[in-house]
Design a protein around this motif. Structure first.
Motif, PDB file in Angstrom:
ATOM      1  N   ALA A   1       5.360  -8.870  -2.386  1.00 31.33           N
ATOM      2  CA  ALA A   1       5.034  -8.671  -0.973  1.00 31.33           C
ATOM      3  C   ALA A   1       5.184  -9.968  -0.181  1.00 31.33           C
ATOM      4  O   ALA A   1       5.688  -9.963   0.954  1.00 31.33           O
ATOM      5  CB  ALA A   1       3.618  -8.123  -0.825  1.00 31.33           C
TER       6      ALA A   1
ATOM      7  N   ALA B   1       8.220  -2.813  -5.361  1.00 35.94           N
ATOM      8  CA  ALA B   1       7.019  -3.473  -5.867  1.00 35.94           C
ATOM      9  C   ALA B   1       6.089  -2.479  -6.542  1.00 35.94           C
ATOM     10  O   ALA B   1       6.227  -1.256  -6.382  1.00 35.94           O
ATOM     11  CB  ALA B   1       6.288  -4.163  -4.713  1.00 35.94           C
TER      12      ALA B   1
ATOM     13  N   ILE C   1      -0.448  -3.180  -3.091  1.00 34.06           N
ATOM     14  CA  ILE C   1      -0.041  -4.458  -2.521  1.00 34.06           C
ATOM     15  C   ILE C   1      -0.781  -4.664  -1.207  1.00 34.06           C
ATOM     16  O   ILE C   1      -1.292  -3.710  -0.621  1.00 34.06           O
ATOM     17  CB  ILE C   1       1.481  -4.517  -2.263  1.00 34.06           C
ATOM     18  CG1 ILE C   1       1.900  -3.405  -1.282  1.00 34.06           C
ATOM     19  CG2 ILE C   1       2.270  -4.455  -3.542  1.00 34.06           C
ATOM     20  CD1 ILE C   1       3.340  -3.520  -0.819  1.00 34.06           C
TER      21      ILE C   1
ATOM     22  N   THR D   1       0.012  -4.097 -12.029  1.00 33.43           N
ATOM     23  CA  THR D   1      -1.077  -4.162 -11.055  1.00 33.43           C
ATOM     24  C   THR D   1      -1.998  -2.958 -11.203  1.00 33.43           C
ATOM     25  O   THR D   1      -2.504  -2.429 -10.221  1.00 33.43           O
ATOM     26  CB  THR D   1      -0.509  -4.207  -9.620  1.00 33.43           C
ATOM     27  OG1 THR D   1       0.331  -3.061  -9.419  1.00 33.43           O
ATOM     28  CG2 THR D   1       0.276  -5.474  -9.370  1.00 33.43           C
TER      29      THR D   1
END
Length: 226
Positions: free
Chosen positions: A43, A56, A60, A108
């Motif tokens: 990001a 991604a 984020i 993540t």
């Protein structure tokens, strides 16, 4: 970064090959430059203008960014082939309660109740390092399935972690007026055809073909009698 190319960042595990081929067909004069980026920096690189867009892992920080969710990956646990959990086709978080669970900076995953098992004293920054530790017989690794496939080893295997959060993947780009190239790439990712009205072009549209003259109102010549 130049105006005659489009720069796309993507996190490990993502395979942008299909989009690359479609881009080459639609924009043969504009190179699509690919950049491997970490999940943590994707990001920020878009906000800084280092890349035009990035694929991604969610979540984020969307400050100053657009984001289109693309798909959600299955979460798996990577273990040695002789590990006890390989006796089942699927694994639950409870099955890892007594395990040392490794995670890497390439994912993540958002655990509402905290990750399963016992946290490792050393958190490897990359999936490759974590895989090496698992292969040495220390702990297990929880990652999105694409990362398990990317770092496949013959002495390791993986099982789906059925009650774990999935890993979302999204396309993100600056929250500003889209350029023609950005619109083109969004159209490719979303599956729009090359002739979609949503896909803007920098070149002017082709002039319509001239219509044939109308025959309305014309009288046909009379036939001659023999």
């Amino acid at each position: 970064m130049t105006a005659t190319s489009f720069h796309l960042g993507y996190v490990p595990g993502v395979t942008p090959g299909k989009w690359t081929r479609m881009w080459a067909e639609r924009r043969p004069g504009v190179p699509l430059e690919l950049h491997t980026v970490t999940a943590a920096e994707a990001a920020d690189l878009v906000r800084a203008g280092t890349v035009d867009a990035a694929v991604a892992r969610l979540p984020i920080d969307r400050t100053g960014l657009h984001a289109i969710p693309l798909y959600t990956e299955t979460t798996v646990v990577v273990v040695p082939k002789e590990h006890v959990v390989t006796a089942a086709d699927e694994v639950t978080v409870a099955d890892l309660a007594d395990e040392i669970v490794l995670r890497s900076g390439d994912d993540t995953l958002d655990w509402p109740d905290g990750p399963p098992g016992r946290a490792a004293e050393y958190a490897p920054p990359t999936t490759a390092e974590a895989v090496e530790i698992v292969a040495a017989g220390v702990g297990v690794l929880v990652v999105p399935q694409s990362l398990a496939r990317l770092h496949h080893r013959r002495d390791l295997t993986y099982r789906p972690l059925v009650d774990a959060p999935g890993s979302g993947v999204a396309l993100t780009w600056p929250d500003a007026e889209n350029s023609d190239l950005m619109e083109e790439f969004i159209g490719i990712v979303r599956g729009r055809s090359a002739h979609s009205t949503r896909t803007r072009r920098s070149e002017p549209p082709a002039a319509p073909a001239p219509r044939p003259p109308s025959t309305a109102g014309r009288r046909r010549p009379a036939r001659r009698r023999r």
